[in-house]
Design a protein around this motif. Structure first.
Motif, PDB file in Angstrom:
ATOM      1  N   LEU A   3       0.832  -1.199   0.000  1.00 57.22           N
ATOM      2  CA  LEU A   3       0.000   0.000   0.000  1.00 57.22           C
ATOM      3  C   LEU A   3       0.867   1.248   0.000  1.00 57.22           C
ATOM      4  CD1 LEU A   3      -3.083   0.876   0.405  1.00 57.22           C
ATOM      5  CD2 LEU A   3      -2.445   1.199   2.798  1.00 57.22           C
ATOM      6  N   ASP A   4       0.550   2.167  -0.898  1.00 59.07           N
ATOM      7  CA  ASP A   4       1.196   3.477  -0.927  1.00 59.07           C
ATOM      8  C   ASP A   4       0.255   4.465  -0.247  1.00 59.07           C
ATOM      9  OD1 ASP A   4       2.528   5.812  -1.437  1.00 59.07           O
ATOM     10  OD2 ASP A   4       2.602   5.581  -3.617  1.00 59.07           O
ATOM     11  N   VAL A   5       0.596   4.839   0.987  1.00 59.50           N
ATOM     12  CA  VAL A   5      -0.236   5.750   1.768  1.00 59.50           C
ATOM     13  C   VAL A   5       0.678   6.685   2.547  1.00 59.50           C
ATOM     14  CG1 VAL A   5      -0.362   4.072   3.663  1.00 59.50           C
ATOM     15  CG2 VAL A   5      -2.054   5.910   3.528  1.00 59.50           C
ATOM     16  N   LYS A   6       0.259   7.925   2.689  1.00 58.16           N
ATOM     17  CA  LYS A   6       1.038   8.858   3.496  1.00 58.16           C
ATOM     18  C   LYS A   6       0.090   9.793   4.241  1.00 58.16           C
ATOM     19  CE  LYS A   6       1.765  12.730   0.314  1.00 58.16           C
ATOM     20  NZ  LYS A   6       2.779  13.626  -0.261  1.00 58.16           N
ATOM     21  N   ARG A  61      -2.805   6.278  -2.144  1.00 55.31           N
ATOM     22  CA  ARG A  61      -2.555   6.447  -3.568  1.00 55.31           C
ATOM     23  C   ARG A  61      -2.814   5.167  -4.353  1.00 55.31           C
ATOM     24  NH1 ARG A  61       3.307   9.508  -3.051  1.00 55.31           N
ATOM     25  NH2 ARG A  61       2.531  11.569  -2.414  1.00 55.31           N
ATOM     26  N   ARG A  62      -2.236   4.065  -3.855  1.00 55.18           N
ATOM     27  CA  ARG A  62      -2.353   2.809  -4.589  1.00 55.18           C
ATOM     28  C   ARG A  62      -2.328   1.630  -3.625  1.00 55.18           C
ATOM     29  NH1 ARG A  62      -3.203   5.826  -8.125  1.00 55.18           N
ATOM     30  NH2 ARG A  62      -2.337   5.961 -10.237  1.00 55.18           N
ATOM     31  N   PHE A  63      -3.039   0.585  -3.994  1.00 53.95           N
ATOM     32  CA  PHE A  63      -2.892  -0.719  -3.356  1.00 53.95           C
ATOM     33  C   PHE A  63      -2.699  -1.737  -4.466  1.00 53.95           C
ATOM     34  CE2 PHE A  63      -4.641  -4.830  -2.049  1.00 53.95           C
ATOM     35  CZ  PHE A  63      -3.825  -5.087  -0.962  1.00 53.95           C
ATOM     36  N   TRP A  64      -1.616  -2.518  -4.345  1.00 52.33           N
ATOM     37  CA  TRP A  64      -1.308  -3.551  -5.322  1.00 52.33           C
ATOM     38  C   TRP A  64      -1.480  -4.924  -4.679  1.00 52.33           C
ATOM     39  CZ3 TRP A  64       1.705   0.749  -4.480  1.00 52.33           C
ATOM     40  CH2 TRP A  64       1.918   1.624  -5.563  1.00 52.33           C
ATOM     41  N   PRO A  65      -2.500  -5.694  -5.038  1.00 52.36           N
ATOM     42  CA  PRO A  65      -2.606  -7.053  -4.492  1.00 52.36           C
ATOM     43  C   PRO A  65      -1.472  -7.926  -5.025  1.00 52.36           C
ATOM     44  CG  PRO A  65      -4.662  -6.331  -5.558  1.00 52.36           C
ATOM     45  CD  PRO A  65      -3.588  -5.381  -5.963  1.00 52.36           C
ATOM     46  N   LEU A 121      -7.165   0.855   7.742  1.00 56.49           N
ATOM     47  CA  LEU A 121      -6.827   2.261   7.511  1.00 56.49           C
ATOM     48  C   LEU A 121      -7.577   3.173   8.475  1.00 56.49           C
ATOM     49  CD1 LEU A 121      -6.663   2.117   3.637  1.00 56.49           C
ATOM     50  CD2 LEU A 121      -4.784   2.783   5.150  1.00 56.49           C
ATOM     51  N   ASP A 122      -8.808   2.817   8.795  1.00 58.29           N
ATOM     52  CA  ASP A 122      -9.534   3.587   9.812  1.00 58.29           C
ATOM     53  C   ASP A 122      -8.837   3.483  11.169  1.00 58.29           C
ATOM     54  OD1 ASP A 122     -11.481   4.477   8.065  1.00 58.29           O
ATOM     55  OD2 ASP A 122     -12.902   2.884   8.543  1.00 58.29           O
ATOM     56  N   ARG A 123      -8.376   2.276  11.504  1.00 57.92           N
ATOM     57  CA  ARG A 123      -7.733   2.075  12.812  1.00 57.92           C
ATOM     58  C   ARG A 123      -6.428   2.862  12.937  1.00 57.92           C
ATOM     59  NH1 ARG A 123      -9.847  -3.374  12.334  1.00 57.92           N
ATOM     60  NH2 ARG A 123      -8.051  -3.976  11.073  1.00 57.92           N
ATOM     61  N   VAL A 162      -9.582   9.581   5.911  1.00 59.68           N
ATOM     62  CA  VAL A 162      -8.829   8.846   4.894  1.00 59.68           C
ATOM     63  C   VAL A 162      -9.337   9.281   3.529  1.00 59.68           C
ATOM     64  CG1 VAL A 162      -8.120   6.584   4.033  1.00 59.68           C
ATOM     65  CG2 VAL A 162      -8.656   6.871   6.464  1.00 59.68           C
ATOM     66  N   GLN A 163      -8.407   9.664   2.673  1.00 59.69           N
ATOM     67  CA  GLN A 163      -8.753  10.085   1.321  1.00 59.69           C
ATOM     68  C   GLN A 163      -8.197   9.074   0.326  1.00 59.69           C
ATOM     69  OE1 GLN A 163      -7.152  14.038   0.889  1.00 59.69           O
ATOM     70  NE2 GLN A 163      -8.468  14.905   2.496  1.00 59.69           N
ATOM     71  N   TYR A 164      -9.025   8.641  -0.603  1.00 61.26           N
ATOM     72  CA  TYR A 164      -8.635   7.620  -1.569  1.00 61.26           C
ATOM     73  C   TYR A 164      -8.508   8.256  -2.952  1.00 61.26           C
ATOM     74  CZ  TYR A 164      -9.847   4.345   2.114  1.00 61.26           C
ATOM     75  OH  TYR A 164      -9.899   3.663   3.299  1.00 61.26           O
ATOM     76  N   GLY A 165      -7.345   8.011  -3.575  1.00 61.67           N
ATOM     77  CA  GLY A 165      -7.152   8.513  -4.921  1.00 61.67           C
ATOM     78  C   GLY A 165      -7.980   7.753  -5.927  1.00 61.67           C
ATOM     79  N   ALA A 166      -8.146   8.357  -7.105  1.00 60.06           N
ATOM     80  CA  ALA A 166      -8.870   7.675  -8.169  1.00 60.06           C
ATOM     81  C   ALA A 166      -8.112   6.415  -8.570  1.00 60.06           C
ATOM     82  CB  ALA A 166      -9.008   8.617  -9.373  1.00 60.06           C
ATOM     83  N   ASP A 167      -8.850   5.324  -8.742  1.00 59.42           N
ATOM     84  CA  ASP A 167      -8.245   4.036  -9.163  1.00 59.42           C
ATOM     85  C   ASP A 167      -7.162   3.577  -8.210  1.00 59.42           C
ATOM     86  OD1 ASP A 167      -9.877   4.047 -11.486  1.00 59.42           O
ATOM     87  OD2 ASP A 167      -8.429   5.345 -12.501  1.00 59.42           O
ATOM     88  N   TRP A 168      -7.385   3.795  -6.903  1.00 61.38           N
ATOM     89  CA  TRP A 168      -6.366   3.409  -5.940  1.00 61.38           C
ATOM     90  C   TRP A 168      -6.216   1.900  -5.828  1.00 61.38           C
ATOM     91  CZ3 TRP A 168      -7.302   0.623  -1.383  1.00 61.38           C
ATOM     92  CH2 TRP A 168      -8.656   0.410  -1.072  1.00 61.38           C
TER      93      TRP A 168
END
Length: 398
Positions: free
Chosen positions: A343-346, A355-359, A377-379, A389-395
């Motif tokens: 997961l790319d999160v900051k 920004r992204r999650f890659w399974p 992510l909520d925790r 928490v803000q999610y990018g498009a096509d995250w």
């Protein structure tokens, strides 16, 4: 004689259980409970990168959801039940292990005296007595308090000013100890003013330290080669580890077993009969989706993690942006006994920006698994000091 075999699933579960990640974590994450977590892990790596939370804080939060950074600071700076030094890298270590670090102090001092003249700016050795006397006379000091007339240069580790280098040498060799941090800045004091006498005054010979380090490493990882066991605390040399394993095997203290790897191969490792029996009796893993630090103990040995979980992970901080496969600082994601993605999160102001999650290959992101990731992510907002928490498009990269 046929060696015992531990299949990959049981091996992963044993490894995760020893790292306190197999079962749901419970406890307040402070005081004696946090001491217990630290003792169970053996140490927790300290790192300064703070895109979401510092590595040591996320490692402990992954085991204790109520943990907050001040709790670890109190163990080091107030209750003195932990100290800072090095394993393979900077770490917070249970205080009762302090006597075992005397061998590391001596070995690190010899290494630094041999190598640092080529690595560091000239003049640091001449500052050792001056820095030590300054702290003896004036109390705790940070790098800004010493070497006032010296050219400071960059802030990078490769260009420390001489008195900063002297501080680090005195700490790594055991003459100083970190008494507290302010922000993330280390403050040093005389060791005898920081380390409780009950631990400071214990002495062990080298043989006892080697036996302790190898036995305790095996207890915490469940199985491993002599090299993997030596690398855990990074006190024991490779040749000492090999000799210890041979002697422990001969007296029946340990056994050899074939451990199943993620790719179907087997790896001969040392373990114990107790560990093998316990592996078969472990409960089903928690279904919680867990966000892990890139420096989490289960991933510290990247090659071992790749063999065991089939999960290849590299930090790309120093990779030019155009050449990064994932991102600057990407977090591994665990569910049950599998690494399910990264997961790319900051943190940005009061928000977590995803920004992204890659399974991982073969991982299906169904509704329940996605819900588990969103819950995690909520925790983690409370630890990160975020409120949304803000999610990018096509995250979600499926």
């Amino acid at each position: 004689m046929i060696r015992p075999f531990l299949n990959n699933q049981h091996a992963r579960r044993l490894f995760l259980d020893r790292h306190l990640l197999l079962r749901p974590g419970s406890g307040p994450g402070k005081g004696k409970d946090l001491d217990g977590v630290l003792q169970g892990l053996g140490f927790v790596q300290v790192d300064s990168v703070n895109t979401l939370a510092r590595a040591h804080d996320l490692i402990l939060w992954s085991r204790r959801g109520q943990y907050r950074p001040q709790a670890l600071e109190r163990l080091v700076a107030a209750s003195r039940t932990a100290f800072e030094h090095w394993t393979h890298d900077a770490a917070v270590i249970p205080m009762q292990f302090y006597p075992m670090w005397r061998l590391k102090f001596a070995r690190d001092a010899a290494h630094m005296r041999a190598r640092w003249p080529q690595w560091r700016r000239d003049g640091w050795q001449a500052e050792l007595d001056t820095v030590l006397q300054h702290i003896a006379d004036n109390g705790p000091a940070c790098s800004l308090d010493v070497g006032g007339d010296e050219k400071k240069g960059t802030s990078g580790w490769w260009d420390w000013h001489p008195s900063k280098t002297a501080l680090e040498f005195l700490w790594r060799s055991g003459q100083l100890a970190i008494c507290h941090r302010r922000g993330f800045r280390k403050f040093y004091d005389l060791t005898e003013r920081v380390i409780p006498a009950v631990h400071l005054n214990i002495r062990h010979d080298d043989h006892e330290v080697i036996d302790w380090a190898m036995s305790e490493a095996l207890r915490r990882i469940g199985f491993g080669t002599h090299g993997e066991l030596a690398a855990f605390f990074d006190i024991v040399t490779n040749s000492e580890a090999k000799s210890w394993c041979a002697a422990a095997l001969a007296r029946g203290h340990i056994i050899e077993a074939d451990i199943g790897m993620a790719d179907g191969s087997v790896r001969r490792s040392f373990t114990t009969e107790v560990a093998l029996k316990s592996a078969a009796a472990l409960p089903e893993p928690s279904s919680r989706v867990r966000l892990l630090s890139p420096f989490d103990p289960v991933l510290r040995d990247r090659a071992r993690a790749e063999r065991l979980f089939g999960f290849r992970y590299r930090i790309e901080i120093f990779v030019p942006e155009a050449r990064r496969q994932y991102g600057y600082y990407v977090f591994p994601v665990l569910q049950g006994d599998r690494m399910i993605g990264r997961l790319d999160v900051k943190r940005a102001n009061n928000a977590l920006v995803v920004r992204r999650f890659w399974p991982e290959a073969g991982v299906r992101m169904g509704k329940a698994r996605i819900a588990g990731l969103l819950s995690e992510l909520d925790r983690v907002q409370a630890l990160a000091g975020a409120h949304t928490v803000q999610y990018g498009a096509d995250w979600m990269q499926v």
